[in-house]
Design a protein around this motif. Sequence first.
Motif, mmCIF file in Angstrom:
data_model
loop_
_atom_site.group_PDB
_atom_site.id
_atom_site.type_symbol
_atom_site.label_atom_id
_atom_site.label_comp_id
_atom_site.label_asym_id
_atom_site.label_seq_id
_atom_site.Cartn_x
_atom_site.Cartn_y
_atom_site.Cartn_z
ATOM 1 N N GLU A 83 -10.009 -0.591 -45.410
ATOM 2 C CA GLU A 83 -9.588 0.786 -45.935
ATOM 3 C C GLU A 83 -10.872 1.590 -45.682
ATOM 4 N N ARG A 84 -12.056 1.084 -45.965
ATOM 5 C CA ARG A 84 -13.512 1.914 -45.786
ATOM 6 C C ARG A 84 -13.631 2.066 -44.439
ATOM 7 N N ARG A 85 -13.312 1.229 -43.296
ATOM 8 C CA ARG A 85 -13.901 1.062 -42.329
ATOM 9 C C ARG A 85 -12.753 2.072 -41.334
ATOM 10 N N ASP A 86 -11.511 1.854 -41.686
ATOM 11 C CA ASP A 86 -10.434 2.766 -41.217
ATOM 12 C C ASP A 86 -10.716 4.325 -41.413
ATOM 13 N N ARG A 87 -11.076 4.722 -42.717
ATOM 14 C CA ARG A 87 -11.055 5.923 -43.317
ATOM 15 C C ARG A 87 -12.535 6.634 -42.321
ATOM 16 N N GLN A 88 -13.515 5.564 -42.283
ATOM 17 C CA GLN A 88 -14.598 6.162 -41.396
ATOM 18 C C GLN A 88 -14.336 6.479 -39.953
ATOM 19 N N ALA A 89 -13.571 5.738 -39.494
ATOM 20 C CA ALA A 89 -12.920 5.731 -37.971
ATOM 21 C C ALA A 89 -12.343 6.998 -37.955
ATOM 22 N N ARG A 90 -11.499 7.484 -39.034
ATOM 23 C CA ARG A 90 -10.675 8.798 -38.875
ATOM 24 C C ARG A 90 -11.435 9.792 -39.018
ATOM 25 N N TRP A 91 -12.598 9.867 -39.928
ATOM 26 C CA TRP A 91 -13.287 11.106 -39.952
ATOM 27 C C TRP A 91 -14.162 11.225 -38.508
ATOM 28 N N GLU A 92 -14.559 10.084 -37.907
ATOM 29 C CA GLU A 92 -15.391 10.124 -36.661
ATOM 30 C C GLU A 92 -14.401 10.809 -35.651
ATOM 31 N N ARG A 93 -13.084 10.418 -35.764
ATOM 32 C CA ARG A 93 -12.121 10.957 -34.719
ATOM 33 C C ARG A 93 -11.919 12.299 -34.895
ATOM 34 N N ARG A 94 -11.888 12.556 -36.346
ATOM 35 C CA ARG A 94 -11.772 14.130 -36.403
ATOM 36 C C ARG A 94 -12.946 14.942 -36.052
ATOM 37 N N TYR A 95 -14.036 14.382 -36.488
ATOM 38 C CA TYR A 95 -15.351 15.272 -36.041
ATOM 39 C C TYR A 95 -15.387 15.395 -34.519
ATOM 40 N N ARG A 96 -14.932 14.261 -33.895
ATOM 41 C CA ARG A 96 -15.170 14.480 -32.367
ATOM 42 C C ARG A 96 -13.959 15.521 -31.742
ATOM 43 N N ARG A 97 -12.774 15.540 -32.432
ATOM 44 C CA ARG A 97 -11.969 16.264 -32.015
ATOM 45 C C ARG A 97 -12.201 17.816 -32.280
ATOM 46 N N GLU A 98 -12.952 18.137 -33.498
ATOM 47 C CA GLU A 98 -12.971 19.414 -34.127
ATOM 48 C C GLU A 98 -14.390 19.876 -33.256
ATOM 49 N N ARG A 99 -15.393 19.182 -32.761
ATOM 50 C CA ARG A 99 -16.598 19.545 -32.190
ATOM 51 C C ARG A 99 -16.836 18.982 -31.229
#
Length: 95
Positions: free
Chosen positions: A66-82
């Motif tokens: 769950e922690r790993r998947d949450r981190q991956a979602r945040w990283e994808r969101r960061y790459r998408r927004e910036r």
Amino acid sequence: MRGTLATGTVVLVILGIGNHLWWLAAVVLLYLYATHGRGSPGTAPPGTTPPAGSGAPPDSYRAYRERRDRQARWERRYRRERPHETRQERGGSTK
């Protein structure tokens, strides 16, 4: 706790220049901290015991996933927004 221990050890070592019993006191202080001060590794803090009947530790593989998947979602969101910042980090072209 660590700051107090470090300060106490330094003071005892400085006092030990004239009297070797202070050196012994510093060693005893460090030994007591190493054996008793950090808590025993087999005990969990109060309130974090697993439910009765479950043999899984509190920090199980499921929690890791769950922690790993949450981190991956945040990283994808960061790459998408910036996209500009991530392109620079990868060494891509800058416009």
